[in-house]
Design an enzyme around this catalytic site. Structure first.
Site, PDB file in Angstrom:
ATOM      1  N   ASP A 321      -4.398 -13.634  -6.522  1.00 21.79           N
ATOM      2  CA  ASP A 321      -3.456 -13.571  -7.632  1.00 21.79           C
ATOM      3  C   ASP A 321      -2.258 -12.761  -7.136  1.00 21.79           C
ATOM      4  OD1 ASP A 321      -2.400 -13.552 -10.313  1.00 21.79           O
ATOM      5  OD2 ASP A 321      -3.156 -11.502 -10.488  1.00 21.79           O
ATOM      6  N   THR A 323       0.565 -10.897  -9.356  1.00 15.63           N
ATOM      7  CA  THR A 323       0.952  -9.703 -10.099  1.00 15.63           C
ATOM      8  C   THR A 323      -0.212  -8.725 -10.230  1.00 15.63           C
ATOM      9  OG1 THR A 323       2.538 -11.018 -11.358  1.00 15.63           O
ATOM     10  CG2 THR A 323       1.962  -8.860 -12.243  1.00 15.63           C
ATOM     11  N   ASP A 521      -7.083  -9.675 -10.881  1.00 14.99           N
ATOM     12  CA  ASP A 521      -7.100  -8.418 -11.631  1.00 14.99           C
ATOM     13  C   ASP A 521      -8.290  -8.292 -12.565  1.00 14.99           C
ATOM     14  OD1 ASP A 521      -6.507 -10.048 -13.744  1.00 14.99           O
ATOM     15  OD2 ASP A 521      -4.431  -9.427 -13.934  1.00 14.99           O
TER      16      ASP A 521
END
Length: 639
Positions: A321, A323, A521
């Site tokens: 991922d 961000t 995240d």
């Protein structure tokens, strides 16, 4: 390792064991029997009596465990040792039975003591949580047991003390040594609003914290729990050994019977029974698994079990991922574009009202912008997060939407000036957040984030390990994703993805025969983390979702730990295979030696335990596994 000492989870210090003292006493009785018999002292009866007493101390527990196993219909190696002891007794070889009992029990205890080296770091961690904490109550500070601290309690931590629970700093500034959990030896500066972890050492400041996780739910408690449970999640190699081990007992019995029938010497059958115990083989995987999980935990990598490390060792594709994973996760609002008749403060206030209860890094950027702009943030109602798109909420009677342009009717429906600003932000690699009021666009926030300094180092390390495919799966727009990919050296990137799109790409990799390791995240990336062969979550110290969804979690977002994780997993798998080979070799040689009369029952028991100890030492070497981080290559010009 005989059955009653075969569970690695039941560990204690060797010299504190009553079993160890009884074992030595039995050995002393066997030695006394041998000396009495050899010296020819009269009367003769004390020699067999001492030997039988030694068997009672060391052999009877083994026989009892074997009987209990048979009653539960669970066959293990105790049956073979028990048969050897009983056969020696029936032949009148009392001293042989005593010696075999002593050597097998002592060897098992020594093996367990060596195995414990894989757990000492975890025992040390468990001792790092203090027994008491300073509670800030209405009647003033008072010292209370840590067990009585609840979530939400305010605590005072003074210089030189260890943080008793996971929490958030309410006031104060200090430097914290978090090496017990993260492996990072350099103290980190922590101030108001920052999280703190149980077991961290407070160097020089007085801080007031609010407890967010207590007891076994702290990051430290999770580490201890994960390592102690590691045996329950065995790699495929371990399960294969367990499956085949059930055939060892009848096979060895057949070999012992054949040796007796062909030679007419019952002593050879006893030697085969002792030598045929597959202890080294059974210990090959559990000891390596526990050692590897403990070593990973020492570097701030929480692994749910050995089977996940086995998958990591075989991974040939790593997808990230963007961000909060490859970027710092600390984005900031760089630009605010307003529609006609709207103000900058209005756009920020509306966005902050909708985002204030969200945990996404972009939401934190909006809240920081509201703080610096000194705007009043009204609490929203009916907040709904649209994963991959943004957030919707009711604010002062109006529907506020913040996120992708596709929360509305798409980019084409934006007014000309806003559409031009949106295109300009994308061209610069800035992430645009479109703000709608009652389904009408009123402004755009331009948010940017910096790549992590460790991300480029991690990617270089993965390439050095021969990982065939490395890529980024992001919901952000194309220019922003490509800018990050170029800055850290990732060769492939996919943009504009929703969570289901990420999962679909992972499945496409898997259909091509790839074993995919996905790093995210742990919140928005839950489908991808669950669908990958191995899901690695960032920020495990503060995210319950991360540990629930992912197979592995990085305590402090240290993406640079990935190459270490893969090297450690490959080493673990190689050692398991080596240990299995050694176990089979020792068993085969010992059985043949016993059958041909080259090994007496006592010599067979010594040979057997030597093989087991070598296997355990091999596994324990994982604790000393060294991290060799790749040097971060120079950033490309213009990055």
């Amino acid at each position: 390792m005989i059955g009653r000492f075969a569970k690695l989870g039941a560990y204690q210090e060797l010299f504190n064991r009553q079993a160890f003292r009884l074992c030595l006493l039995g050995g002393a009785l066997a030695l006394a029997s041998h000396l009495w018999q050899r010296s020819g002292l009269a009367p003769a009866w004390p020699a067999p009596t001492l030997a039988l007493a030694a068997v009672a101390l060391n052999g009877a527990p083994i026989v009892w465990e074997a009987l209990q196993g048979l009653w539960r219909r669970q066959v293990n190696v105790d049956e073979l040792v028990s048969l050897a002891i009983l056969a020696a007794l029936f032949q009148g070889e009392f001293l042989t039975a005593a010696a075999v009992s002593f050597i097998m029990t002592l060897g098992s205890l020594i093996e367990q003591a060596i195995s414990q080296s894989a757990r000492r770091s975890i025992q040390a961690l468990a001792r790092m949580t203090p027994d008491e904490a300073t509670l800030l109550a209405d009647d003033g500070p008072r010292v209370v047991p840590v067990a009585s601290v609840g979530i939400g309690d305010r605590l005072l931590v003074k210089p030189g003390e260890r943080v008793p629970v996971d929490g958030l700093i309410l006031s104060g500034v200090t430097a914290l040594d978090e090496s017990s959990l993260t492996g990072e030896s350099i103290p980190r500066t922590r101030r108001s609003g920052d999280p703190v972890l149980a077991g961290s050492l407070n160097y020089n400041g007085v801080i007031e914290i609010r407890a967010t996780q207590v007891g076994d739910d702290t990051a430290l408690g999770r580490v201890v729990r994960l390592v102690t449970e590691a045996e329950a999640h065995k790699p495929r190699a371990a399960r294969l050994v367990d499956r085949y081990a059930q055939w060892f007992t009848p096979l060895v019995l057949a070999c012992a019977g054949l040796a007796w029938w062909l030679t007419g010497e019952p002593g050879r059958a006893v030697a085969v029974l002792v030598a045929g115990c597959p202890c080294a083989l059974l210990m090959a995987a559990p000891t390596a698994t526990v050692a590897a999980v403990a070593r990973a935990a020492r570097s701030g990598i929480l692994v749910k079990g050995g089977r996940h490390l086995e998958e990591v060792a075989q991974a040939d594709a790593v997808l990230f991922d963007k961000t909060g994973t490859l970027t710092m996760g600390e984005p900031r609002v760089e630009d605010v574009v307003t529609a006609d008749g709207r103000t900058r403060e209005e756009i920020i206030a509306c966005a902050a009202g909708a985002e204030q209860d969200c945990n996404h890094p972009l939401a934190r950027a909006v809240m920081k912008a509201a703080h610096y702009a000194r705007v009043s943030v009204t609490r929203a109602e009916n907040v709904l997060s649209e994963i991959g798109l943004g957030v919707r909420a009711m604010l002062d009677g109006s529907l506020i939407e913040v996120g992708s342009a596709y929360l509305g009717l798409g980019e084409a429906a934006l007014p000309g000036p806003l559409r031009a600003s949106l295109a300009g932000m994308k061209e610069k690699g800035v992430t645009p957040l479109v703000v709608y009021r009652d389904q009408k666009p009123i402004g755009i926030l331009g948010v940017s984030d910096r790549p992590r300094a460790s991300a480029r180092q991690a990617v270089a390390g993965l390439k050095g390990l021969g990982i065939a495919r490395i890529g980024i799966l992001s919901g952000d727009h194309d220019q922003s994703v490509r800018r990050v990919a170029a800055a850290i050296g990732v060769p492939e990137a996919w943009s504009g993805l929703k969570p289901q799109d990420k999962l679909e790409i992972i499945r496409q990799f898997q259909e091509q025969g790839r074993r995919v390791l996905f790093v995210g995240d742990g919140v928005n990336d839950a489908p991808a983390l669950a669908g990958a062969n191995v899901g690695v979550a960032m920020g495990a110290a503060g995210s319950d979702v991360a540990l629930e969804t992912a197979d592995i979690a990085l305590v402090h977002d240290e993406v640079a730990k990935l190459p270490l994780l893969i090297r450690l997993a490959r080493r673990m798998l190689a050692l398991i295979r080596l240990n299995i080979g050694l176990g089979l070799l020792f068993n085969t040689v010992a059985i043949l030696g016993g059958a041909y009369g080259l090994l007496s029952p006592i010599a067979a028991s010594v040979f057997h335990n030597a093989g087991s100890i070598i296997v355990v030492l091999s596994s324990a070497s994982l604790i000393l596994f060294r991290d060799r981080p790749a040097a971060a290559p120079a950033a490309p010009a213009g990055a």
